[in-house]
Design a protein around this motif. Structure first.
Motif, mmCIF file in Angstrom:
data_model
loop_
_atom_site.group_PDB
_atom_site.id
_atom_site.type_symbol
_atom_site.label_atom_id
_atom_site.label_comp_id
_atom_site.label_asym_id
_atom_site.label_seq_id
_atom_site.Cartn_x
_atom_site.Cartn_y
_atom_site.Cartn_z
ATOM 1 N N TYR A 167 0.852 -1.189 0.000
ATOM 2 C CA TYR A 167 0.000 0.000 0.000
ATOM 3 C C TYR A 167 0.883 1.231 0.000
ATOM 4 C CZ TYR A 167 -4.340 2.565 0.552
ATOM 5 O OH TYR A 167 -5.422 3.380 0.310
ATOM 6 N N GLY A 168 0.749 2.038 -1.042
ATOM 7 C CA GLY A 168 1.511 3.270 -1.139
ATOM 8 C C GLY A 168 0.748 4.424 -0.536
ATOM 9 N N LEU A 169 0.651 5.523 -1.245
ATOM 10 C CA LEU A 169 -0.095 6.691 -0.782
ATOM 11 C C LEU A 169 -1.435 6.711 -1.500
ATOM 12 C CD1 LEU A 169 2.787 9.351 -0.811
ATOM 13 C CD2 LEU A 169 2.137 7.745 1.013
ATOM 14 N N GLY A 170 -2.387 5.946 -0.981
ATOM 15 C CA GLY A 170 -3.703 5.875 -1.609
ATOM 16 C C GLY A 170 -3.745 5.019 -2.848
ATOM 17 N N ILE A 171 -2.772 4.139 -3.012
ATOM 18 C CA ILE A 171 -2.733 3.266 -4.182
ATOM 19 C C ILE A 171 -2.179 1.909 -3.756
ATOM 20 C CG2 ILE A 171 -0.397 3.867 -4.923
ATOM 21 C CD1 ILE A 171 -1.481 3.927 -7.821
ATOM 22 N N GLU A 172 -2.710 0.849 -4.331
ATOM 23 C CA GLU A 172 -2.228 -0.498 -4.062
ATOM 24 C C GLU A 172 -1.363 -0.958 -5.229
ATOM 25 O OE1 GLU A 172 -5.418 -2.578 -1.215
ATOM 26 O OE2 GLU A 172 -6.245 -1.968 -3.135
ATOM 27 N N VAL A 173 -0.272 -1.613 -4.906
ATOM 28 C CA VAL A 173 0.695 -2.043 -5.913
ATOM 29 C C VAL A 173 0.859 -3.555 -5.813
ATOM 30 C CG1 VAL A 173 3.021 -1.773 -6.827
ATOM 31 C CG2 VAL A 173 1.896 0.157 -5.674
ATOM 32 N N TRP A 174 0.578 -4.237 -6.927
ATOM 33 C CA TRP A 174 0.632 -5.691 -6.961
ATOM 34 C C TRP A 174 1.871 -6.162 -7.701
ATOM 35 C CZ3 TRP A 174 -2.958 -8.465 -4.332
ATOM 36 C CH2 TRP A 174 -4.083 -7.762 -3.881
ATOM 37 N N HIS A 175 2.657 -6.979 -7.020
ATOM 38 C CA HIS A 175 3.844 -7.585 -7.633
ATOM 39 C C HIS A 175 3.629 -9.069 -7.930
ATOM 40 C CE1 HIS A 175 5.985 -3.899 -6.772
ATOM 41 N NE2 HIS A 175 5.596 -3.982 -5.517
ATOM 42 N N THR A 176 2.665 -9.676 -7.247
ATOM 43 C CA THR A 176 2.327 -11.074 -7.487
ATOM 44 C C THR A 176 0.816 -11.226 -7.529
ATOM 45 O OG1 THR A 176 2.288 -11.638 -5.133
ATOM 46 C CG2 THR A 176 4.394 -11.895 -6.292
ATOM 47 N N VAL A 177 0.363 -12.242 -8.221
ATOM 48 C CA VAL A 177 -1.042 -12.611 -8.262
ATOM 49 C C VAL A 177 -1.110 -14.111 -7.997
ATOM 50 C CG1 VAL A 177 -3.090 -12.846 -9.705
ATOM 51 C CG2 VAL A 177 -1.707 -10.773 -9.848
ATOM 52 N N GLU A 178 -1.690 -14.463 -6.855
ATOM 53 C CA GLU A 178 -1.769 -15.862 -6.437
ATOM 54 C C GLU A 178 -0.395 -16.533 -6.509
ATOM 55 O OE1 GLU A 178 -4.895 -17.893 -8.503
ATOM 56 O OE2 GLU A 178 -6.437 -16.933 -7.284
ATOM 57 N N GLY A 179 0.611 -15.807 -6.023
ATOM 58 C CA GLY A 179 1.944 -16.362 -5.947
ATOM 59 C C GLY A 179 2.768 -16.247 -7.210
ATOM 60 N N ARG A 180 2.151 -15.784 -8.303
ATOM 61 C CA ARG A 180 2.886 -15.651 -9.568
ATOM 62 C C ARG A 180 3.204 -14.174 -9.807
ATOM 63 N NH1 ARG A 180 -1.211 -19.397 -10.673
ATOM 64 N NH2 ARG A 180 -2.548 -17.814 -11.612
ATOM 65 N N PRO A 181 4.422 -13.866 -10.235
ATOM 66 C CA PRO A 181 4.810 -12.458 -10.416
ATOM 67 C C PRO A 181 4.047 -11.800 -11.555
ATOM 68 C CG PRO A 181 6.507 -13.926 -11.272
ATOM 69 C CD PRO A 181 5.522 -14.795 -10.558
#
Length: 403
Positions: free
Chosen positions: A335-349
């Motif tokens: 969680y950044g400043l009012g934004i969510e950042v996804w690096h993985t999805v269900e364990g996959r990058p």
């Protein structure tokens, strides 16, 4: 029911992906709403160096058949409501799938507007950060230096509010306040009334020491914006974000008029829902800067695209928004400043998906944007009993260009 942090699945609903419970699917090729292209149309001057964004379609196919497969995973016919996923390409082309209907039997389409709940925080953060770019607000200054109308602990910074590291309790955990909200559906709430409801509660932790999502943080930010600018939050949001970016379907419900949101179903028990035909004023005005925006898939795509094209924030401030110097330990996504950042999805990058999820009575939403592909996905479910978890990951992977 009360507004809360959206489910992870909802948060993963990318900015152009809308899931609706109707039996229709389709492809729309018209371009998205026009986004401001010159500095003269925006309150905050765009930067000269834009964050690179490509608009090429990723190798994986995002078509009607694929989206229909995902939508069909999550619809529960007996739950009422609709599910829709909308994916907007970098060139504005739209592909979508939907299942279910509103209470009048109408299926959702990409042109419909929805109550997007906590995706509102994305908007409120952007307004705050435009003030940072203009030197009117310092991220690491004390919030009490700017927001004097509401009680804020003296050691909480603006950054703490934006990234939920303030330790301020969540007003939705105040059962008495929620009972008052439900007892008078037509009541107009002020931010002061909402924040003062939790003033006697002990802080959850020392500011900056940990992460815990709290809707109260963004109610305080709405007050901060009003005090710094001298104008109502709805007016500032419209002047700085909505109008410059041509977001013609977007407005702050409870404070502005706009297109009627697509009809939804609210839970009356753990097993039953009923159509929302009650006055939504109390819910919307209490949510305010933390959850009352109404918008569409196209408008959310326009906003996300403009942000990464350098039309909203400076490059340095956008980096601050995303990089999250204080990592949200134990929280997925970052969680950044009012934004969510996804690096993985269900364990996959995946390749850096950004967005936000939302929930408010009757609506579950998720918007995700992939700067590398220029695509946005928006999921929406219009019943409190529909869970979009099974469907978001495959779409997120393809939108990001990972698969």
């Amino acid at each position: 029911m009360m507004q809360s942090r959206p489910k992870i699945a909802v948060v993963l609903t990318a900015i152009g992906l809308v899931v609706g419970a109707c039996g229709d699917t389709g492809t729309v090729t018209e371009p998205t709403s026009a986004v401001a292209t010159s500095a003269s149309t925006a309150t905050t001057q765009p930067t000269t160096t834009a964050v690179p964004t490509t608009t090429e379609t990723p190798p994986a196919v995002v078509d009607e058949a694929f989206l229909t497969e995902q939508v069909d995973k999550v619809l529960i016919p007996e739950s009422g409501g609709a599910v829709m996923v909308v994916v907007v390409a970098g060139d504005g082309g739209v592909v979508y799938a939907a299942n279910g209907t509103d209470p009048d039997g109408n299926p959702p389409t990409p042109e419909d507007v929805f109550r997007i709940g906590s995706i509102t925080k994305f908007f409120t953060s952007l307004v705050t950060l435009t003030l940072v770019d203009e030197g009117l607000v310092d991220l690491d200054a004390l919030a009490v230096d700017y927001a004097t109308r509401v009680p804020v602990p003296e050691d909480v910074t603006v950054r703490d509010l934006l990234q939920h590291t303030s330790g301020i309790p969540d007003y939705i955990d105040d059962a008495g306040l929620m009972l008052l909200r439900g007892a008078d559906p037509g009541r107009v709430w002020t931010p002061e009334e909402v924040v003062e409801s939790i003033v006697l509660l002990r802080p959850l932790f020392r500011p900056g020491s940990r992460f815990q999502y709290s809707n109260t943080n963004y109610i305080v930010l709405g007050v901060l914006i009003e005090e710094v600018t001298g104008r109502p939050f709805a007016e500032v949001l419209r002047a700085r974000i909505i109008e410059p970016l041509g977001m013609n379907s977007t407005y702050l419900a409870g404070f502005e008029d706009g297109p009627e949101p697509f009809g939804a179903y609210a839970a009356t028990s753990p097993f039953e829902v009923e159509p929302i035909d009650f006055d939504y004023t109390s819910i919307a005005t209490m949510a305010g800067a933390t959850g009352s925006v109404v918008s569409s898939a196209r408008d959310l795509h326009a906003l996300s695209t403009a942000l990464f094209d350098g039309q909203v924030l400076s490059v340095d401030t956008l980096a601050e928004m995303i990089e999250n110097p204080r990592h949200a330990r134990g929280w997925e996504p970052d969680y950044g400043l009012g934004i969510e950042v996804w690096h993985t999805v269900e364990g996959r990058p995946v390749k850096g998906l950004v967005g936000h999820g939302g929930w408010i009575e009757g609506y579950e939403t998720l918007v995700l944007h992939a700067p590398e592909t220029g695509m946005t996905a928006f999921w929406v479910a219009t019943s409190d009993h529909i869970d979009t978890d099974p469907a978001w990951a495959p779409v997120a992977e393809r939108v990001s260009g990972t698969q």
